[in-house]
Design a protein around this motif. Sequence first.
Motif, short mmCIF file in Angstrom:
data_model
loop_
_atom_site.label_atom_id
_atom_site.label_comp_id
_atom_site.label_asym_id
_atom_site.label_seq_id
_atom_site.Cartn_x
_atom_site.Cartn_y
_atom_site.Cartn_z
N ASP A 185 6.35 80.68 27.32
CA ASP A 185 5.31 80.56 26.31
C ASP A 185 4.52 79.26 26.49
O ASP A 185 3.29 79.24 26.37
CB ASP A 185 5.92 80.58 24.91
N THR A 186 5.24 78.18 26.81
CA THR A 186 4.59 76.88 26.98
C THR A 186 3.67 76.88 28.19
O THR A 186 2.53 76.39 28.13
CB THR A 186 5.65 75.77 27.11
N ARG A 188 2.29 79.48 29.66
CA ARG A 188 1.17 80.39 29.41
C ARG A 188 0.07 79.68 28.59
O ARG A 188 -1.12 79.77 28.91
CB ARG A 188 1.64 81.62 28.66
N GLU A 189 0.49 78.95 27.56
CA GLU A 189 -0.47 78.24 26.71
C GLU A 189 -1.18 77.13 27.49
O GLU A 189 -2.39 76.94 27.34
CB GLU A 189 0.23 77.67 25.49
N GLN A 192 -3.74 78.72 29.76
CA GLN A 192 -4.90 79.18 29.00
C GLN A 192 -5.77 78.01 28.54
O GLN A 192 -7.00 78.07 28.60
CB GLN A 192 -4.43 79.99 27.79
N ASP A 193 -5.12 76.93 28.09
CA ASP A 193 -5.88 75.76 27.64
C ASP A 193 -6.69 75.15 28.78
O ASP A 193 -7.86 74.79 28.62
CB ASP A 193 -4.93 74.70 27.07
N ARG A 227 1.04 66.80 27.44
CA ARG A 227 0.65 68.09 26.87
C ARG A 227 1.81 69.09 26.91
O ARG A 227 2.00 69.88 25.98
CB ARG A 227 -0.55 68.66 27.64
N ASN A 231 3.44 70.87 23.59
CA ASN A 231 3.50 72.33 23.44
C ASN A 231 4.93 72.82 23.24
O ASN A 231 5.17 73.74 22.47
CB ASN A 231 2.86 73.01 24.66
N ASN A 234 5.81 72.09 19.68
CA ASN A 234 5.12 73.02 18.77
C ASN A 234 5.74 74.41 18.81
O ASN A 234 5.91 75.07 17.76
CB ASN A 234 3.63 73.10 19.13
N ASN A 235 6.10 74.86 19.98
CA ASN A 235 6.69 76.19 20.12
C ASN A 235 8.12 76.24 19.59
O ASN A 235 8.59 77.29 19.15
CB ASN A 235 6.67 76.64 21.59
#
Length: 237
Positions: A185-186, A188-189, A192-193, A227, A231, A234-235
Amino acid sequence: MRRPSAPPNQPAPPFDAPAARRLRTALGMEPEHVAYGMRASYGLSHVTPGLVISWERGTTAPAGLELTALAGVLWCSPGELIGRPRTLREHRLAHGLAPEDVARTVGLELLAYLHMEENDEWRGTERQSAALARLLDLSLPDFVSVTGRDARLAELLRSAVTTRWQAYVRPIAKAVPLDRRLLEDTLRELHQDYQGQMAASLNWGGGRAASASSDAGRDFLDRIIERFWTNVENNTG
């Protein structure tokens, strides 16, 4: 008081000058009292009131032996007098531990441990690394940094966000012991960012678009580890 056994003349850790002044004032002490205590109890004959004042003003910083003695005189832990530890040595000092304490606890010869600390190259086994993390109460980001994996992690993360992130899940998992779903998930984000930021920069149009895109991408990649951990946090929450 126990005299610190750390060798002198080592580079100073990040010193929190305002904290030193605040702690001294709270005890009702003057710089003269601090200097006397360091000389009398720790044998640091070179410490003068003027030197204590220079520490509190941030113009100089106490070295490892001085920092431990200063903490003893101010009745606090060394960790209360330094900023966020960055290296293995600074984490050890923040916990008020001598090199012998760490070496014995993790199961290393003292000279081998000192070599790792002085060269910022942790070479311990998995068991020794786990013992180190427990002893110094290291967070996962600190553990990765202290054990010398930051450079490799940054390299892998830069490749993941600029190409196909899926190909880097396994090698990053070897460097960072995270749950696989959380890691996926991290990444992937992050991907995308990064790709979204680059696309937005190029869409500004005009002759400066390429330059703006390059600057944005460079800044993103320069701060990739920061970063990544943000992330992850946050996740996790």
